[in-house]
Design a protein around this motif. Sequence first.
Motif, PDB file in Angstrom:
ATOM      1  N   GLY A 106       2.383 -51.288 -21.320  1.00 45.92           N
ATOM      2  CA  GLY A 106       2.022 -50.604 -22.552  1.00 45.92           C
ATOM      3  C   GLY A 106       3.232 -50.155 -23.338  1.00 45.92           C
ATOM      4  N   SER A 107       3.067 -49.084 -24.107  1.00 42.73           N
ATOM      5  CA  SER A 107       4.137 -48.629 -24.995  1.00 42.73           C
ATOM      6  C   SER A 107       4.242 -47.110 -24.957  1.00 42.73           C
ATOM      7  CB  SER A 107       3.884 -49.100 -26.429  1.00 42.73           C
ATOM      8  OG  SER A 107       2.668 -48.581 -26.925  1.00 42.73           O
ATOM      9  N   TYR A 108       5.445 -46.633 -25.251  1.00 34.56           N
ATOM     10  CA  TYR A 108       5.682 -45.191 -25.309  1.00 34.56           C
ATOM     11  C   TYR A 108       6.932 -44.939 -26.130  1.00 34.56           C
ATOM     12  CZ  TYR A 108       9.381 -45.819 -21.785  1.00 34.56           C
ATOM     13  OH  TYR A 108      10.516 -46.207 -21.118  1.00 34.56           O
ATOM     14  N   TYR A 109       6.996 -43.763 -26.744  1.00 33.47           N
ATOM     15  CA  TYR A 109       8.194 -43.367 -27.477  1.00 33.47           C
ATOM     16  C   TYR A 109       9.247 -42.896 -26.477  1.00 33.47           C
ATOM     17  CZ  TYR A 109       5.573 -43.649 -31.842  1.00 33.47           C
ATOM     18  OH  TYR A 109       4.841 -44.095 -32.914  1.00 33.47           O
ATOM     19  N   ASN A 110      10.448 -43.384 -26.667  1.00 34.10           N
ATOM     20  CA  ASN A 110      11.528 -43.160 -25.717  1.00 34.10           C
ATOM     21  C   ASN A 110      12.732 -42.570 -26.441  1.00 34.10           C
ATOM     22  OD1 ASN A 110      12.946 -43.229 -23.318  1.00 34.10           O
ATOM     23  ND2 ASN A 110      13.363 -45.426 -23.390  1.00 34.10           N
ATOM     24  N   LEU A 111      13.367 -41.602 -25.818  1.00 29.27           N
ATOM     25  CA  LEU A 111      14.522 -40.935 -26.415  1.00 29.27           C
ATOM     26  C   LEU A 111      15.798 -41.255 -25.655  1.00 29.27           C
ATOM     27  CD1 LEU A 111      12.994 -37.411 -27.111  1.00 29.27           C
ATOM     28  CD2 LEU A 111      13.859 -38.985 -28.849  1.00 29.27           C
ATOM     29  N   SER A 112      16.884 -41.371 -26.390  1.00 32.58           N
ATOM     30  CA  SER A 112      18.197 -41.535 -25.783  1.00 32.58           C
ATOM     31  C   SER A 112      18.694 -40.194 -25.254  1.00 32.58           C
ATOM     32  CB  SER A 112      19.195 -42.053 -26.816  1.00 32.58           C
ATOM     33  OG  SER A 112      19.515 -41.028 -27.758  1.00 32.58           O
ATOM     34  N   LEU A 113      19.801 -40.233 -24.539  1.00 37.17           N
ATOM     35  CA  LEU A 113      20.537 -39.008 -24.300  1.00 37.17           C
ATOM     36  C   LEU A 113      20.992 -38.465 -25.645  1.00 37.17           C
ATOM     37  CD1 LEU A 113      20.599 -40.189 -21.372  1.00 37.17           C
ATOM     38  CD2 LEU A 113      22.902 -39.250 -21.171  1.00 37.17           C
ATOM     39  N   GLY A 114      21.179 -37.170 -25.733  1.00 41.66           N
ATOM     40  CA  GLY A 114      21.615 -36.582 -26.991  1.00 41.66           C
ATOM     41  C   GLY A 114      23.124 -36.573 -27.119  1.00 41.66           C
ATOM     42  N   VAL A 115      23.571 -36.480 -28.349  1.00 45.42           N
ATOM     43  CA  VAL A 115      24.975 -36.163 -28.624  1.00 45.42           C
ATOM     44  C   VAL A 115      24.968 -34.802 -29.309  1.00 45.42           C
ATOM     45  CG1 VAL A 115      25.787 -38.522 -28.757  1.00 45.42           C
ATOM     46  CG2 VAL A 115      24.896 -37.444 -30.811  1.00 45.42           C
ATOM     47  N   GLU A 116      25.931 -33.951 -28.950  1.00 47.54           N
ATOM     48  CA  GLU A 116      25.901 -32.594 -29.479  1.00 47.54           C
ATOM     49  C   GLU A 116      27.243 -32.201 -30.083  1.00 47.54           C
ATOM     50  OE1 GLU A 116      24.963 -29.712 -26.478  1.00 47.54           O
ATOM     51  OE2 GLU A 116      26.695 -30.211 -25.236  1.00 47.54           O
ATOM     52  N   GLN A 117      27.175 -31.231 -30.971  1.00 50.11           N
ATOM     53  CA  GLN A 117      28.363 -30.726 -31.668  1.00 50.11           C
ATOM     54  C   GLN A 117      28.039 -29.337 -32.193  1.00 50.11           C
ATOM     55  OE1 GLN A 117      31.673 -30.533 -31.884  1.00 50.11           O
ATOM     56  NE2 GLN A 117      31.685 -32.758 -32.222  1.00 50.11           N
ATOM     57  N   SER A 118      29.074 -28.528 -32.370  1.00 56.69           N
ATOM     58  CA  SER A 118      28.896 -27.163 -32.874  1.00 56.69           C
ATOM     59  C   SER A 118      29.641 -26.965 -34.182  1.00 56.69           C
ATOM     60  CB  SER A 118      29.389 -26.139 -31.848  1.00 56.69           C
ATOM     61  OG  SER A 118      28.651 -26.214 -30.658  1.00 56.69           O
ATOM     62  N   THR A 119      29.191 -25.986 -34.948  1.00 59.01           N
ATOM     63  CA  THR A 119      29.873 -25.613 -36.186  1.00 59.01           C
ATOM     64  C   THR A 119      29.722 -24.111 -36.386  1.00 59.01           C
ATOM     65  OG1 THR A 119      30.137 -26.159 -38.533  1.00 59.01           O
ATOM     66  CG2 THR A 119      27.894 -25.907 -37.734  1.00 59.01           C
ATOM     67  N   THR A 120      30.592 -23.552 -37.199  1.00 62.03           N
ATOM     68  CA  THR A 120      30.534 -22.121 -37.506  1.00 62.03           C
ATOM     69  C   THR A 120      30.269 -21.934 -38.988  1.00 62.03           C
ATOM     70  OG1 THR A 120      32.064 -21.587 -35.723  1.00 62.03           O
ATOM     71  CG2 THR A 120      31.783 -19.937 -37.450  1.00 62.03           C
ATOM     72  N   ILE A 121      29.234 -21.178 -39.300  1.00 64.70           N
ATOM     73  CA  ILE A 121      28.894 -20.853 -40.677  1.00 64.70           C
ATOM     74  C   ILE A 121      29.592 -19.545 -41.037  1.00 64.70           C
ATOM     75  CG2 ILE A 121      27.033 -20.289 -42.282  1.00 64.70           C
ATOM     76  CD1 ILE A 121      27.065 -23.214 -41.378  1.00 64.70           C
ATOM     77  N   THR A 122      30.365 -19.576 -42.090  1.00 69.95           N
ATOM     78  CA  THR A 122      31.140 -18.390 -42.492  1.00 69.95           C
ATOM     79  C   THR A 122      30.632 -17.760 -43.777  1.00 69.95           C
ATOM     80  OG1 THR A 122      32.724 -19.793 -43.680  1.00 69.95           O
ATOM     81  CG2 THR A 122      33.217 -19.275 -41.374  1.00 69.95           C
ATOM     82  N   ILE A 123      29.713 -18.465 -44.479  1.00 67.91           N
ATOM     83  CA  ILE A 123      29.200 -17.983 -45.765  1.00 67.91           C
ATOM     84  C   ILE A 123      27.684 -17.954 -45.713  1.00 67.91           C
ATOM     85  CG2 ILE A 123      29.081 -18.412 -48.257  1.00 67.91           C
ATOM     86  CD1 ILE A 123      31.666 -20.013 -47.980  1.00 67.91           C
ATOM     87  N   VAL A 124      27.078 -16.899 -46.210  1.00 72.87           N
ATOM     88  CA  VAL A 124      25.628 -16.849 -46.365  1.00 72.87           C
ATOM     89  C   VAL A 124      25.278 -17.454 -47.705  1.00 72.87           C
ATOM     90  CG1 VAL A 124      23.588 -15.391 -46.523  1.00 72.87           C
ATOM     91  CG2 VAL A 124      25.408 -14.817 -44.907  1.00 72.87           C
ATOM     92  N   ASN A 125      24.450 -18.498 -47.700  1.00 72.20           N
ATOM     93  CA  ASN A 125      24.106 -19.184 -48.940  1.00 72.20           C
ATOM     94  C   ASN A 125      23.343 -18.263 -49.879  1.00 72.20           C
ATOM     95  OD1 ASN A 125      22.152 -21.030 -50.627  1.00 72.20           O
ATOM     96  ND2 ASN A 125      23.893 -22.289 -49.995  1.00 72.20           N
ATOM     97  N   THR A 126      23.727 -18.276 -51.136  1.00 76.63           N
ATOM     98  CA  THR A 126      23.097 -17.390 -52.120  1.00 76.63           C
ATOM     99  C   THR A 126      21.638 -17.723 -52.355  1.00 76.63           C
ATOM    100  OG1 THR A 126      23.896 -18.840 -53.873  1.00 76.63           O
ATOM    101  CG2 THR A 126      25.256 -16.939 -53.302  1.00 76.63           C
ATOM    102  N   ASN A 127      21.195 -18.918 -51.974  1.00 75.19           N
ATOM    103  CA  ASN A 127      19.796 -19.280 -52.177  1.00 75.19           C
ATOM    104  C   ASN A 127      18.859 -18.534 -51.230  1.00 75.19           C
ATOM    105  OD1 ASN A 127      19.634 -21.448 -54.267  1.00 75.19           O
ATOM    106  ND2 ASN A 127      21.202 -22.331 -52.942  1.00 75.19           N
ATOM    107  N   GLN A 128      19.429 -17.788 -50.291  1.00 73.81           N
ATOM    108  CA  GLN A 128      18.575 -16.984 -49.435  1.00 73.81           C
ATOM    109  C   GLN A 128      18.004 -15.795 -50.209  1.00 73.81           C
ATOM    110  OE1 GLN A 128      19.928 -16.754 -45.136  1.00 73.81           O
ATOM    111  NE2 GLN A 128      21.822 -17.293 -46.147  1.00 73.81           N
TER     112      GLN A 128
END
Length: 644
Positions: free
Chosen positions: A541-563
């Motif tokens: 049959g068939s099924y949806y299959n996922l790969s291993l993930g790739v990950e990365q981090s970032t730092t947000i230093t500004i609060v967007n004014t659209n908030q």
Amino acid sequence: MQKQFLYFLFFFVGYMPYASAQQFDYNNSVQLQLTEQTEGVLLSWPAFDGATSYLVYRRAIGANSWGAAVAMLDGTATSYVDASLEEGTAVEYRVNRLSNGSSGNGYMYASKVLPAVEDRGMLILVIDSTFQLSLAEEIDLLMHDFTMDSWEVMPIVVSPSAAVESVKAQIEAIYEAHPERANSVLLLGHIPVPYAGVINPDGHGNHIGAWPADAYYGDIDGNWTDNFVDNTTAAQARNHNVPGDGKFDNSTIPSEVELAVGRVDFHSLPAFDRSEEELLRQYILKNHAYKTKAFSPVRRGLIENNFGGFEEGFGQNGLKNFTAMFGADSVFYRDYHTLRSESYLWSYGCGGGNYTGAGGISNTNNFANDSLQSVFTMLFGSYFGDWDSNNNFLRAALGTGTVLTNAWAGRPNWQFHPMAIGYPIGYCTQLTQNNSGFSYVSGFGNRSVHIALIGDPTLRMHMVKPPTDLVITEQDGHALLSWQAANDEELGYYIYRKVDDEYVRLNEQAISTTAFVDSFLQVGTYTYMVKTLKLETSASGSYYNLSLGVEQSTTITIVNTNQVAAPMPLRLYPNPARTLLSLDCPTCSHTSVRIINAKGQSFFSGQLHRSPLPIAVANWPSGWYLVQWRVGKEWRSLPFIKME
């Protein structure tokens, strides 16, 4: 069967006609495969001379009994239609063939567009303290791969000289703290080996006694005793079992196994010119290569059965499982040595054995020098199923080529068919250990303490290439993600953000672009993971299959004014866009608008004098952009993604 008769056959059966071994395999098997239809599924199997009738059974996954047959077909039947199997569901089928003088069975976990698994539960990783420091980098890689494959990992470190009871106590403590999540155990290195029973499933009188019993670590609530067995007839003292010697009385597993246990253990393999540490390092690296699809084994199965005199048909372990995985046309009877030059995802070999080899198959010395191109294998023959021996053939397989798992399959028969729809091999180990003969025709030795998996229990049959080169850029309070495509016939990608040490998916549907924007973030550090999504198909049959993930981090230093609520809200659609992007702001009048890419290059500049404002983007490069508009003296921004 008398022991003398077994002894004779296991040594001289190699001289029996090879064709008779194959026929016994077919006699015991129904080669069951599936074709999806608009309404339901079609089960089919090859015709069998002499068949008188077929019984078709269906049950829910995990059910304990088959119940009454859902269909009774005559001996000429080669198919059955189940119109009721719907998309997003899975069931298990059994087809029992009755014929003159034999009865065969086929089993299948069948699915139709089954949803992807995004949480695989908890793996308890038991690490040999000998290698805790020298293999620290490789163990970190192994644990990271588990995490990227949606496992929660709980590591513990034990001494190879520890008592098996103390090792199990640590495993039990984790299980009891997480009974709904813990489901698997990987023993990495020479973790203390439990021995149990008075058994000789290979039939030899000089091999009656205690055999290695890793099922002990997986059976949380069973009563394992060391009080009354007193047997010292085995040729090797390590198989002797007397009261109070630390070897358990139990010959059968006393209760249901709760944890799927696998072992990667290269101790006492002097035939290899590599040390135990080097072999462990090699295993972890090829495990990583397989899980990230650095190599792609050919999806087919190879069988060599040299036991022509055994009506048990040991090769049925390959024939039934491989057909459910690949279809009958991709299952081949060939010399096991074919694996030296040709790739087969699965293989099975059996022949008269000793501790270091199987007649007509191979031996430990060959494994030390060969590079067999199979990932999952099964081997069967005398003696080496007792795998805690010097230069042991069963364990040695993991040191050759691309092999990652092995099992002594034939007494009893193993059930690997769930792997065809994405289940890990550890699940199949539990299924086999817990089979009392009612769910599956197991053959000799069902529920015996010797049933064990050599290899990583988390391994799955179908791996997907992960995306690569994940880059995250902060832009005006947004996290802008981009990556390189997997190029693995993917449907798209799932994007996750870590929240309280757990990954939460951000997109409801897979996106086909290689960019994503996470907007309106607070100041802080954010970790993201991206996985490839693919629709996998097999002969089950068939099924949806996922790969291993790739990950990365970032730092947000500004609060967007659209908030902050804006007097002139701007809406973008569609987002992502392929040919036309519309800017909609009914309350805006002659508002300045500009669109820039990630490098700050301008792609549009003008006035929002009517709403909606269509902007042709068909010829723009794919990736992420910022739509910026002016409110008083401020520029506000929203991201959008341009698709190919």
